[in-house]
Scaffold this active site. Structure first.
Site, PDB file in Angstrom:
ATOM      1  N   LYS A  75       0.840  -1.199   0.000  1.00  0.00           N
ATOM      2  CA  LYS A  75       0.000   0.000   0.000  1.00  0.00           C
ATOM      3  C   LYS A  75       0.875   1.249   0.000  1.00  0.00           C
ATOM      4  CE  LYS A  75      -3.591   2.133   2.936  1.00  0.00           C
ATOM      5  NZ  LYS A  75      -4.403   1.935   4.159  1.00  0.00           N
ATOM      6  N   SER A 151      -8.991   3.096   3.421  1.00  0.00           N
ATOM      7  CA  SER A 151      -8.000   3.660   2.522  1.00  0.00           C
ATOM      8  C   SER A 151      -7.205   2.600   1.757  1.00  0.00           C
ATOM      9  CB  SER A 151      -7.042   4.544   3.328  1.00  0.00           C
ATOM     10  OG  SER A 151      -6.303   3.786   4.292  1.00  0.00           O
ATOM     11  N   SER A 175      -9.610   0.790   7.706  1.00  0.00           N
ATOM     12  CA  SER A 175      -9.104   0.759   6.329  1.00  0.00           C
ATOM     13  C   SER A 175      -8.666  -0.602   5.819  1.00  0.00           C
ATOM     14  CB  SER A 175      -7.949   1.760   6.180  1.00  0.00           C
ATOM     15  OG  SER A 175      -8.431   3.070   6.313  1.00  0.00           O
TER      16      SER A 175
END
Length: 501
Positions: A75, A151, A175
């Site tokens: 990520k 996210s 997230s």
């Protein structure tokens, strides 16, 4: 044109690693299969992909490990990867390239994973959707007109589209669990201190954040936890490695569990009937499996918790913008208008207000502790809505103008006292009000993809609906035991979006 290695779509990370160990397929062939799918199933899931030749060289040099040769991506937030851009969803950091690996990335490499690149995130990971203005939206494989959440939206989209069998994710307010719920994946947020964030930071968001890959199967999540959990030098909070591997929990009898469940939003806002039905269905399944289930919830003031969360959030946005400015002078002018407004609010929060909000975390943790004296697990919807349409949470033109003007006028203190900003963020939180409790209390929690809706427009196979379980501190093994039991009773790993075929 057919994609290489058709069996790639069917196997999880553990299965692909077994193929590679037997010599049935090479790591380079697995990398080629992933890169071909990244091109064919373009959903805006990747913030960066390394050139194919560089990925193949990395694959050929992958060390032995539980995931040797398995394609993977990190990520684009929290954990730097040496030599790869780290933009954090922001135009302000477009040219930022770290030179060292985070501790977690080092452990990914040591496990034999082959890093292809970075997955997308909203700017600084601040939204429950992944639609950074500088780079465009990430789309949900189940319905490309909808979001995979955030996210960790890029990670979820890549795994749900079977571009990758698993992908790095982090969770500061939901997230991991939110995108897992929207995308039909298994998402486990570990306890505070279970997985290290070093070496450049101690705790992200005061320990509210925790990291673990999103996966399609429970056994993969357990194997990843075994690969990356455990202390690193200087950790402010660190849980020791357990006496037995987490993988051993998969398939073990979870025993007769006491489960309290609630479908009411802690903010008093609406919950989609499909999300309510998913929890009621999960409760019925738990009862069929021999568990004791009844309606109950911790005695927590949901709006007070939201205020504590966002007081921390405001301060962390301000800190993120300052850090970006230190990396790239002039960054403050290039962040999104709402980010700039939130940073301005954070700059006007006093130290006393910030400290008082952190004290509230202990209140919520003790409330959940009292709940867990009677119940082993707390069951809720993962989210209060089905995956929203892309753009549904984007600021309006008026909000953008107001945000820009307020930031320029340094009116953050006035907006904070007026209640305008609090109302704005609670409206945004109404879609995802169930996940923040586990973050502030430091508890492990998981989203389990037990159900799907009937087909909807733009979603010919229906939309996934996740349910959340919150456990006691350091109870990841117990969560994994239950998750594996649910997976056996209601298999989900073979469900695939129409995009995959």
């Amino acid at each position: 044109m057919p994609l290489p290695l058709p069996e790639y779509d069917d196997l999880d990370a553990t299965g692909l690693a077994a193929l590679a160990r037997r010599g049935d397929v090479s790591a380079a062939e697995l990398a080629d299969a992933a890169l071909a799918r990244a091109e064919a199933r373009d959903l805006g899931a990747f913030a960066h992909l390394d050139p194919a030749a560089a990925v193949r060289r990395r694959a050929e040099a992958a060390p032995p490990g539980p995931f040797q040769g398995v394609p993977f991506a990190v990520k684009d937030l929290v954990h730097p990867v040496a030599g790869m851009p780290m933009r954090e969803g922001s135009d302000a950091l477009r040219h930022h390239v770290p030179t060292t690996d985070a501790t977690l990335v080092q452990r990914y490499r040591a496990a034999g994973l082959v890093l292809l690149g970075k997955t997308t995130t909203p700017e600084f990971g601040l939204m429950g959707v992944t639609e950074p203005e500088a780079y465009g939206p990430t789309r949900n494989p189940w319905a490309p007109d909808r979001t995979p959440g955030g996210s960790s939206g890029g990670a979820a989209a890549a795994v749900a589209a079977r571009v990758l069998p698993a992908a790095d994710a982090s969770d500061g307010g939901g997230s991991i669990r939110i995108p897992s719920g929207y995308s039909g994946l298994f998402g486990l947020k570990p306890s505070r201190g279970r997985v290290p964030d070093g070496p450049t930071v101690g705790e992200v968001w005061h320990g509210a954040n925790a990291s673990l890959p999103v996966t399609r199967t429970v056994r993969d999540a357990a194997a990843f936890l075994d690969a990356v959990a455990g202390p690193s030098p200087g950790d402010p909070v660190a849980l020791p490695r357990p006496a037995r591997p987490f993988a051993d929990a998969v398939g073990e009898d979870p025993g007769r569990l006491r489960v309290g469940f609630s479908v009411r939003s802690p903010l008093g806002t609406d919950v989609d009937p499909a999300c309510v039905e998913a929890v009621e269905d999960a409760a019925a399944l738990l009862a069929e499996l021999g568990h004791d289930v009844e309606e109950a919830a911790p005695e927590v003031d949901g709006r007070a918790l939201a205020r504590s969360y966002f007081m921390m959030y405001f301060g962390q946005v301000a800190a993120s913008v300052r850090r970006a400015e230190a990396i790239a002078p002039g960054a403050r002018r290039r962040v999104e208008p709402v980010t700039r407004l939130l940073a301005e609010v954070g700059e006007r929060v006093s130290a006393a207000e910030y400290a008082a909000s952190l004290d509230g975390w202990n209140v919520y943790a003790r409330a959940v502790g009292r709940f867990h004296e009677r119940y082993d697990l707390y069951l809720t919807p993962t989210t209060a809505v089905l995956a929203p349409h892309v753009g549904a949470q984007a600021p309006t033109a008026t909000e953008r103008l107001l945000a820009g003007a307020a930031a320029r006028a340094r009116a953050g203190r006035l907006l904070l006292k007026s209640g305008f900003v609090e109302q704005l963020v609670i409206e945004r939180l109404a879609d995802t009000p169930f996940t923040q409790l586990a973050n502030l209390a430091g508890l492990p929690a998981m989203s389990v993809p037990l159900t799907q809706t009937a087909p909807l427009p733009g979603a010919p196979r229906g939309l996934p609906v996740g349910v959340q379980f919150v456990g006691r501190p350091a109870s990841e093994a117990g969560l994994l035991r239950l998750a594996a039991q649910l997976e056996a009773a209601r298999p989900w790993a073979d469900r695939r979006p129409a995009l995959v075929g």
